[in-house]
Design an enzyme around this catalytic site. Structure first.
Site, PDB file in Angstrom:
ATOM      1  N   GLY A 118       0.790  -1.223   0.000  1.00 23.12           N
ATOM      2  CA  GLY A 118       0.000   0.000   0.000  1.00 23.12           C
ATOM      3  C   GLY A 118       0.819   1.267   0.000  1.00 23.12           C
ATOM      4  O   GLY A 118       0.310   2.340   0.331  1.00 23.12           O
ATOM      5  N   GLY A 120       2.516   2.415  -2.752  1.00 29.22           N
ATOM      6  CA  GLY A 120       2.641   3.003  -4.080  1.00 29.22           C
ATOM      7  C   GLY A 120       3.883   2.600  -4.839  1.00 29.22           C
ATOM      8  O   GLY A 120       4.403   3.376  -5.643  1.00 29.22           O
ATOM      9  N   SER A 121       4.345   1.365  -4.640  1.00 28.95           N
ATOM     10  CA  SER A 121       5.602   0.943  -5.254  1.00 28.95           C
ATOM     11  C   SER A 121       5.591   1.089  -6.770  1.00 28.95           C
ATOM     12  O   SER A 121       6.518   1.664  -7.359  1.00 28.95           O
ATOM     13  CB  SER A 121       5.900  -0.512  -4.876  1.00 28.95           C
ATOM     14  OG  SER A 121       7.032  -0.989  -5.566  1.00 28.95           O
ATOM     15  N   ASP A 165      -2.108   7.175  -6.081  1.00 25.82           N
ATOM     16  CA  ASP A 165      -0.700   6.802  -5.977  1.00 25.82           C
ATOM     17  C   ASP A 165       0.168   7.687  -6.863  1.00 25.82           C
ATOM     18  O   ASP A 165       1.235   8.155  -6.447  1.00 25.82           O
ATOM     19  CB  ASP A 165      -0.508   5.339  -6.368  1.00 25.82           C
ATOM     20  CG  ASP A 165      -0.981   4.377  -5.294  1.00 25.82           C
ATOM     21  OD1 ASP A 165      -1.658   4.818  -4.344  1.00 25.82           O
ATOM     22  OD2 ASP A 165      -0.686   3.173  -5.407  1.00 25.82           O
TER      23      ASP A 165
END
Length: 329
Positions: A118, A120-121, A165
């Site tokens: 969670g 935002g990779s 994101d």
């Protein structure tokens, strides 16, 4: 987002000198509003400035061929596995956008942003890679064209991304999302947070589907919780602008209880939230889709962050990160 300071109006041409391009971005978490944002209420996205991605892009000859070097895949770009297809898209979409599809590049990605947590990779990697590819040509993408390129990558990764994101991983301050409007939130003071990883991947898709199923069965009860989360988001925005950490912590605690009512927490998340509170965190909650992933705790300062981080690791966190937004000492 950091990169070379270049002329944003420059466009690549056959005679333009090429250089090694670099750019970086960072992780993000949801401060208040996960799940509820799906139903139209506002959300606050928090940049995690100290958990970073750096991309380095080097122009190479056609004989060398385009390559990717990352922890997930190292090898030719055209044989990369599906897991890195969003990263491949970041390269190819940016080259296409710049009219330089024939250019070959070697792309190196160094990321401290964990996947499936969670944070935002995929968006953070896309933001860094797209900007670094543009930097090869001495080009700085303007915010909207950059956002659209990252969103193209996010569609490959997630299907129908909200844009949270993509905005969060390049923001320097919290970002407010409401009804399609995106606004930066000015800060009245510095705020320090600890992010703790349960070690369990988040299950966003399953959690969202479960909330939707519950809403279909009992819309009134879910709508009540969603409205309450929306009210907390508005209250949290005010506390950020006022610099009121105590009040922000209280909204975070309340948000976790509401997310628990939606059944998107887990024993692992609850254990870390409890550990943070026992270490006198000003507030703590799950962040993101839930049923795994990470916990977000608000702390008083760096020394307090160390104590809360130690307590979280003792309670089972596999990793912790500390980040400060606003004025820094």
């Amino acid at each position: 987002m950091t990169h070379h300071d270049t002329d944003s109006t420059a466009t690549p041409s056959a005679g333009s000198p090429l250089r090694t391009g670099t750019a970086s971005s960072h992780g993000k978490t949801i401060l208040i509003g996960e799940h509820a944002v799906v139903y139209g209420v506002p959300a606050l996205v928090l940049p995690v400035l100290d958990v970073r991605v750096t991309a380095t892009v080097t122009p190479v000859t056609p004989e060398d061929g385009s390559r990717l070097e990352s922890t997930v895949h190292t090898g030719p770009l055209d044989t990369a596995p599906a897991a890195v297809l969003p990263t491949v898209t970041a390269v190819t979409a940016t080259l296409r956008h710049l009219g330089a599809e024939e250019q070959h590049v070697h792309v190196r990605v160094d990321s401290a942003v964990p996947t499936a947590r969670g944070m935002g990779s995929s968006a953070a990697v896309a933001a860094a890679v797209t900007a670094a590819v543009a930097d090869v040509f001495g080009r700085t993408l303007d915010p909207e064209e950059h956002h659209e390129l990252v969103q193209e990558c996010e569609r490959v990764a997630h299907g129908r991304p909200s844009g949270l994101d993509a905005r969060g991983v390049v923001a320097e301050v919290p970002v407010w999302f409401e009804g399609g409007v995106v606004e930066p939130v000015p800060l009245g003071a510095a705020f320090t947070f600890v992010v703790a990883d349960t070690g369990v991947p988040g299950h966003t898709r399953a959690a969202v589907a479960a909330v939707r199923e519950r809403h279909d069965a009992d819309p009134a009860s879910v709508d009540t919780v969603v409205a309450a989360i929306g009210a907390l988001a508005r209250r949290a925005r005010g506390t950020l602008e006022d610099g009121d950490a105590q009040a922000l912590g209280a909204t975070m605690d309340a948000a976790h209880e509401l997310l628990t009512e939606l059944d998107v927490s887990s024993a692992d998340l609850d254990r870390l939230v409890d550990a943070a509170r026992r270490a006198d965190a000003l507030g703590a909650k799950l962040t993101g889709g839930g049923r795994g992933g990470c916990v977000l705790a608000l702390v008083a300062d760096g020394e307090h962050a160390d104590r809360v981080s130690a307590a979280l690791r003792a309670a089972g966190a596999t990793e912790t990160w500390t980040t400060t937004i606003g004025a820094r000492a």
